[in-house]
Scaffold this motif. Structure first.
Motif, PDB file in Angstrom:
ATOM      1  N   LEU B 151     142.031  98.773 135.796  1.00  0.00           N
ATOM      2  CA  LEU B 151     141.215  98.524 134.795  1.00  0.00           C
ATOM      3  C   LEU B 151     139.943  98.456 135.448  1.00  0.00           C
ATOM      4  N   GLN B 154     138.330 101.721 135.990  1.00  0.00           N
ATOM      5  CA  GLN B 154     137.736 102.340 134.589  1.00  0.00           C
ATOM      6  C   GLN B 154     136.579 101.641 134.129  1.00  0.00           C
ATOM      7  N   TYR B 155     136.481 100.244 134.486  1.00  0.00           N
ATOM      8  CA  TYR B 155     135.142  99.625 133.976  1.00  0.00           C
ATOM      9  C   TYR B 155     133.975 100.278 135.026  1.00  0.00           C
ATOM     10  N   GLY B 158     133.875 104.079 134.844  1.00  0.00           N
ATOM     11  CA  GLY B 158     133.829 104.987 133.627  1.00  0.00           C
ATOM     12  C   GLY B 158     132.795 104.341 132.804  1.00  0.00           C
ATOM     13  N   MET B 159     132.635 103.089 132.572  1.00  0.00           N
ATOM     14  CA  MET B 159     131.959 102.425 131.839  1.00  0.00           C
ATOM     15  C   MET B 159     130.473 102.232 132.578  1.00  0.00           C
ATOM     16  N   ARG B 162     129.644 105.637 134.614  1.00  0.00           N
ATOM     17  CA  ARG B 162     129.812 106.953 133.648  1.00  0.00           C
ATOM     18  C   ARG B 162     130.032 108.108 134.498  1.00  0.00           C
ATOM     19  N   PRO B 165     136.016 110.179 133.366  1.00  0.00           N
ATOM     20  CA  PRO B 165     136.658 109.881 132.110  1.00  0.00           C
ATOM     21  C   PRO B 165     137.661 108.888 132.432  1.00  0.00           C
ATOM     22  N   VAL B 166     137.629 108.009 131.399  1.00  0.00           N
ATOM     23  CA  VAL B 166     138.545 106.683 131.700  1.00  0.00           C
ATOM     24  C   VAL B 166     139.904 107.047 131.369  1.00  0.00           C
ATOM     25  N   ALA B 167     140.501 107.947 130.613  1.00  0.00           N
ATOM     26  CA  ALA B 167     141.711 108.259 130.187  1.00  0.00           C
ATOM     27  C   ALA B 167     142.153 109.590 129.861  1.00  0.00           C
ATOM     28  N   THR B 281     150.204 103.845 131.992  1.00  0.00           N
ATOM     29  CA  THR B 281     150.098 103.099 130.680  1.00  0.00           C
ATOM     30  C   THR B 281     148.459 102.860 130.800  1.00  0.00           C
ATOM     31  N   THR B 282     148.009 102.411 131.862  1.00  0.00           N
ATOM     32  CA  THR B 282     146.395 102.034 132.202  1.00  0.00           C
ATOM     33  C   THR B 282     145.785 103.146 131.645  1.00  0.00           C
ATOM     34  N   PHE B 283     146.149 104.538 132.277  1.00  0.00           N
ATOM     35  CA  PHE B 283     145.000 105.456 132.190  1.00  0.00           C
ATOM     36  C   PHE B 283     145.492 106.369 130.863  1.00  0.00           C
ATOM     37  N   SER B 284     146.335 105.983 130.026  1.00  0.00           N
ATOM     38  CA  SER B 284     146.744 106.809 128.979  1.00  0.00           C
ATOM     39  C   SER B 284     147.304 108.235 129.391  1.00  0.00           C
ATOM     40  N   TRP B 285     147.909 107.967 130.540  1.00  0.00           N
ATOM     41  CA  TRP B 285     148.330 109.550 131.250  1.00  0.00           C
ATOM     42  C   TRP B 285     149.587 109.794 130.618  1.00  0.00           C
TER      43      TRP B 285
END
Lengths: 499, 335
Positions: B151, B154-155, B158-159, B162, B165-167, B281-285
């Protein structure tokens, strides 16, 4: 200078390309795209954008309008429906959608007996090809909500060249609607492209890419980082309220036909006592659930028929702790001899907010000072097992309609068979008779009166307590226009624009 | 015991192991409460539909008959059909497995590189800055929950920055002709370099997250074993012969230290393949780990059984291969 121009050209071409593609993110999954088997929201949603049915809903209303059927007649005994089909409807491969295709599709759905087939097999007696473009359905008994059933994808035509007669089909459908499926990588993405053979108006965006995410948190991040244009199902309520404060994001809210309610097992003590059921009815605090758990992204509900649907009446009383206490005392419970009950919920099936809902309900019931609540939970498959077998006395459940009609909000819960399968085990011959009368009645005003009566019975017998109605939420980038959250819960990608 | 006998024994021992595992999974799934048919249909469907579905899935037969039916099908290579989607479980595994392999191999590569080089350097400069930082790093990383670390990645990447990609595995607007399901490979064989870069960008965050988390185990093992080897007579003799410290470290000490580490790495790879659930699950893999979680939720018996059997088969095969390699390298393990 040349380099700068080249970069500019590249940026412009990327922008031009990406503006033609609408990217939608979701945490839902597609289970099947065979209408004969499809019985979950998101699979239906895809089918609603790539197929067409005999009837459709007028955009942004729950009024039924012609689609494949230009017109229809109903026999005087309300048993035979004759549909006159339009002659320009075709599947993606050019196959005409005529009466024989309709017969093939509906017979197939009934024969395969997939998950949604009961919606047809319960009512439909037989189907008949009258001529190439005239199709007839004969019912087992008059059923006033039949056209609404035809609005659900189980009754929509499939291409006989693709869908086998005796088996479910695993692949992507042959399109008859605004979009066709250009690519489908399961659980990764599905790509919809404009279908030039569709008889209706062309989609506003030529290509829609739907990508699948595993969690609401990732979906939110994907939206905030610009990876997707639209986040559609399911953002967490707290994330939604954060996104509302984000100047780059639009949060659109709309009505949803989804309702949530408490079930009281009328055959299990102490809920077999109507006084106890009524006391709980008076003690529940709907407003606090809506405010604390859903930060306003839901509406308190005072009838099983949702708000916005004809015949809805705010029939359940507002919270009244004094009345609740009085009823409990009449039932023989006092502060020093409290009523101890179990309240059940399922932690995963309805999202991450369910435990909080149970906690708020516990607190609101315990405010009577006479009820003690033990919160219990079970994972969904166990939960269903428990409520079908009458193990649980008081538990939370939710409902998405199969067809848009008040019948679908009353009959499944209150009819003898329905109540058994929803865990309340309610029986009342008078309610049953009134509902049956409403089912065979064609006139909407008379039906509305009959449903008023049924709702009144609900408040007297209290087998269910409606709690809240969902609010449909979609979050988009600022340049997205035309998103409609319709009362029928159909999400039409073909109306969305990317400016 | 000859090498041939040893290999044969290992393979024969794997059969009862698989069988015991099958019995455990099969019966545990059925003992715990919850009915797959009801989980799929809910309360809405009428009893006859529920009964028919139960019959279709063979759930109305006695449990022992169900078990032997299942084993019989399994011997024919049939893992059954998912109760949720009606698709053959094998097809669903085939769809999902390449994603898991791609992620795992990438993570493994990250972990091995960090583990070997940092571990070796830490051993060579014992109690120096390399060593202390390696020890702090490995304890710190080992303690971090992988989903939290994911997470944060990702933050930040990704956020905030930038950069990545986050997922997911592929950007929505990038098209790729999927021939093998291994997206990196697919993009190479179709000469689709735009997709290659995109897939690589998607792989970076989850791969590094998972890789860093397991790197701590390798790092500590390499460090400790290399220290041990550096204190052995052959290392001292090498140094006495005037061989450079670097050569002694990588050619003599590390090479010998790697024998037991390879075993652990092999098994770790197998476990990783089965255990990337949280990262997926975290990265929608869309891999097999997140698939298993979804199927458990719906009590999809054939899918759960199929996936676990598949994983078990994988772990057993890898452990046999590792044992054989070890036996080849070091005859003492043949007993």
């Amino acid at each position: 200078m040349k380099k700068v121009l080249l970069v500019l050209l590249l940026v412009v071409s990327i922008l031009a390309f990406s503006s033609k593609v609408l990217v939608v993110g979701t945490t839902d999954k597609i289970r099947t795209l065979d209408p004969a088997k499809c019985y979950d929201y998101f699979s239906s949603n895809i089918l609603q954008n790539v197929l067409t049915g005999l009837v459709d809903y007028e955009v942004n209303t729950s009024n039924l309008i012609p689609s494949l059927a230009e017109s229809w007649e109903v026999s005087p005994d309300s048993l035979v429906y004759t549909f006159h089909l339009r002659k320009d409807a075709k599947f993606e491969d050019g196959t005409a959608i005529d009466a024989s295709v309709m017969k093939y599709s509906i017979d197939r759905a009934m024969k395969l007996n997939g998950d949604p087939a009961f919606l047809l097999t319960d009512i439909v007696d037989s189907t008949k090809v009258v001529d190439k473009y005239t199709f007839q359905i004969k019912l087992k008994y008059p059923f006033s909500a039949f056209l609404s059933v035809l609005g659900y994808t189980v009754a929509w035509p499939v291409n006989p060249n693709l869908y086998p007669e005796n088996a479910f089909y695993e692949g992507a459908p042959s399109s008859s609607g605004p979009y066709k499926i250009a690519e489908w990588i399961r659980d990764v993405r599905i790509v919809l492209e404009k279908n030039d053979k569709y008889f209706g108006p062309a989609p506003k965006v030529d290509k829609v890419v739907i990508t699948f995410y595993e969690s609401a948190a990732t979906l939110r991040l994907a939206l905030e980082t610009g990876q997707i244009d639209i986040a559609f199902r399911h953002l967490d309520p707290r994330d939604i309220s954060d996104l509302e404060n984000n100047p780059n994001i639009n949060v659109i809210k709309g009505s949803s036909p989804q309702i949530r309610y408490l079930v009281l097992n009328t055959k299990q003590a102490p809920f077999s006592n109507p006084l106890v059921r009524k006391a709980i009815m008076y003690a529940v605090d709907r407003q606090r659930i809506v405010d604390d758990v859903f930060v306003g992204l839901a509406q308190p509900l005072y009838s099983m028929v949702p708000m916005g649907m004809w015949s809805h009446e705010d029939i359940f009383p507002k919270r009244n702790l004094r009345a609740a206490k009085r009823l409990l005392q009449q039932a023989g419970y006092w502060t020093d001899k409290p009523l101890t009950i179990d309240l059940w919920y399922s932690p995963t099936h309805y999202g991450t907010t369910e435990a909080d809902v149970a906690q708020v309900l516990k607190e609101s019931l315990e405010e009577t000072g006479i009820i003690k609540v033990n919160i219990k939970y079970a994972e969904w498959s166990t939960y269903v097992d428990y409520f079908l077998n009458g193990t649980m006395g008081l538990f939370l459940l939710g409902w998405y309609p199969d067809y848009i009609d008040p019948d679908d909000y009353l009959w499944p819960f209150l009819s003898v068979n329905g109540a058994k399968s929803m865990g309340s085990f309610y029986e009342n011959p008078t309610t049953e008779a009134v509902m049956k009368a409403a089912r065979v009645c064609v006139d909407q005003n008379t039906r509305s009166d009959l449903y008023d009566q049924v709702q009144n019975h609900l408040v007297v017998d209290v087998p269910n307590i409606p709690l809240w109605q969902g609010v449909a939420v979609v979050a988009t980038q600022k340049n997205i226009k035309g998103v409609l959250l319709e009362p029928t819960q159909i999400f039409r990608y073909y109306l969305i624009e990317k400016k | 015991m000859s090498l041939k006998d040893y290999i044969l024994t290992r393979i024969l021992l794997a059969i009862p192991m698989m069988f015991i595992l099958l019995i455990v999974i099969f019966f545990v799934l059925r003992i715990i409460p919850g009915d797959p048919v009801l989980a799929i249909l809910g309360g809405k469907a009428p009893q006859e539909v529920i009964d028919q579905k139960r019959h279709e899935l063979g759930l109305d037969k006695p449990i022992i008959v169900q078990f032997f039916d299942y084993v019989g099908d399994l011997l024919k290579g049939d893992l059954g059909k998912s109760t949720l989607t009606s698709r053959p479980v094998w097809n669903e595994i085939k769809d999902r497995f390449p994603a898991t392999v791609e992620l795992t191999l990438f993570a493994f590569l990250v972990a091995v590189l960090i583990g070997i080089f940092w571990g070796a350097e830490a051993a060579a400069h014992r109690d120096g800055i390399f060593d202390v930082s390696a020890r702090v790093y490995s304890v710190f990383i080992y303690a971090i929950p992988v989903f939290w670390f994911g997470l944060m990645m990702q933050y930040y990447f990704g956020m905030v920055l930038r950069w990545l990609p986050v997922a997911g595995r592929l950007s929505p607007i990038v098209s790729l002709d999927t021939k093998t399901g291994f997206f990196l490979l697919d993009s190479i064989i179709t000469w689709n370099w735009e997709a290659f870069i995109d897939v690589l960008k998607h792989l970076l965050m989850p791969g590094i997250t998972l890789g860093l988390v397991i790197s701590s185990i390798f790092l500590r093992m390499v460090r400790n074993n290399t220290i041990l080897m550096l204190s052995q007579d052959f290392s001292t003799a090498a140094r006495a012969r005037g061989i450079s410290q670097r050569r002694v470290l990588y050619k003599h000490a590390l090479r010998n230290a790697m024998v037991p580490i390879l075993t652990v790495m092999g098994l770790q790879l197998a476990i990783l393949l089965a255990g990337a659930v949280l990262t997926e699950t975290t990265f929608s893999w869309p891999g097999l780990g997140s698939y298993l979680v979804m199927k458990i939720r719906y009590r999809d018996f054939p899918a759960i059984q199929g996936t676990i059997v598949f994983f078990a088969f994988f772990v057993i095969v890898i452990s046999i291969v590792v044992d054989i390699i070890n036996a080849l390298i070091d005859p003492r393990v043949r007993y």
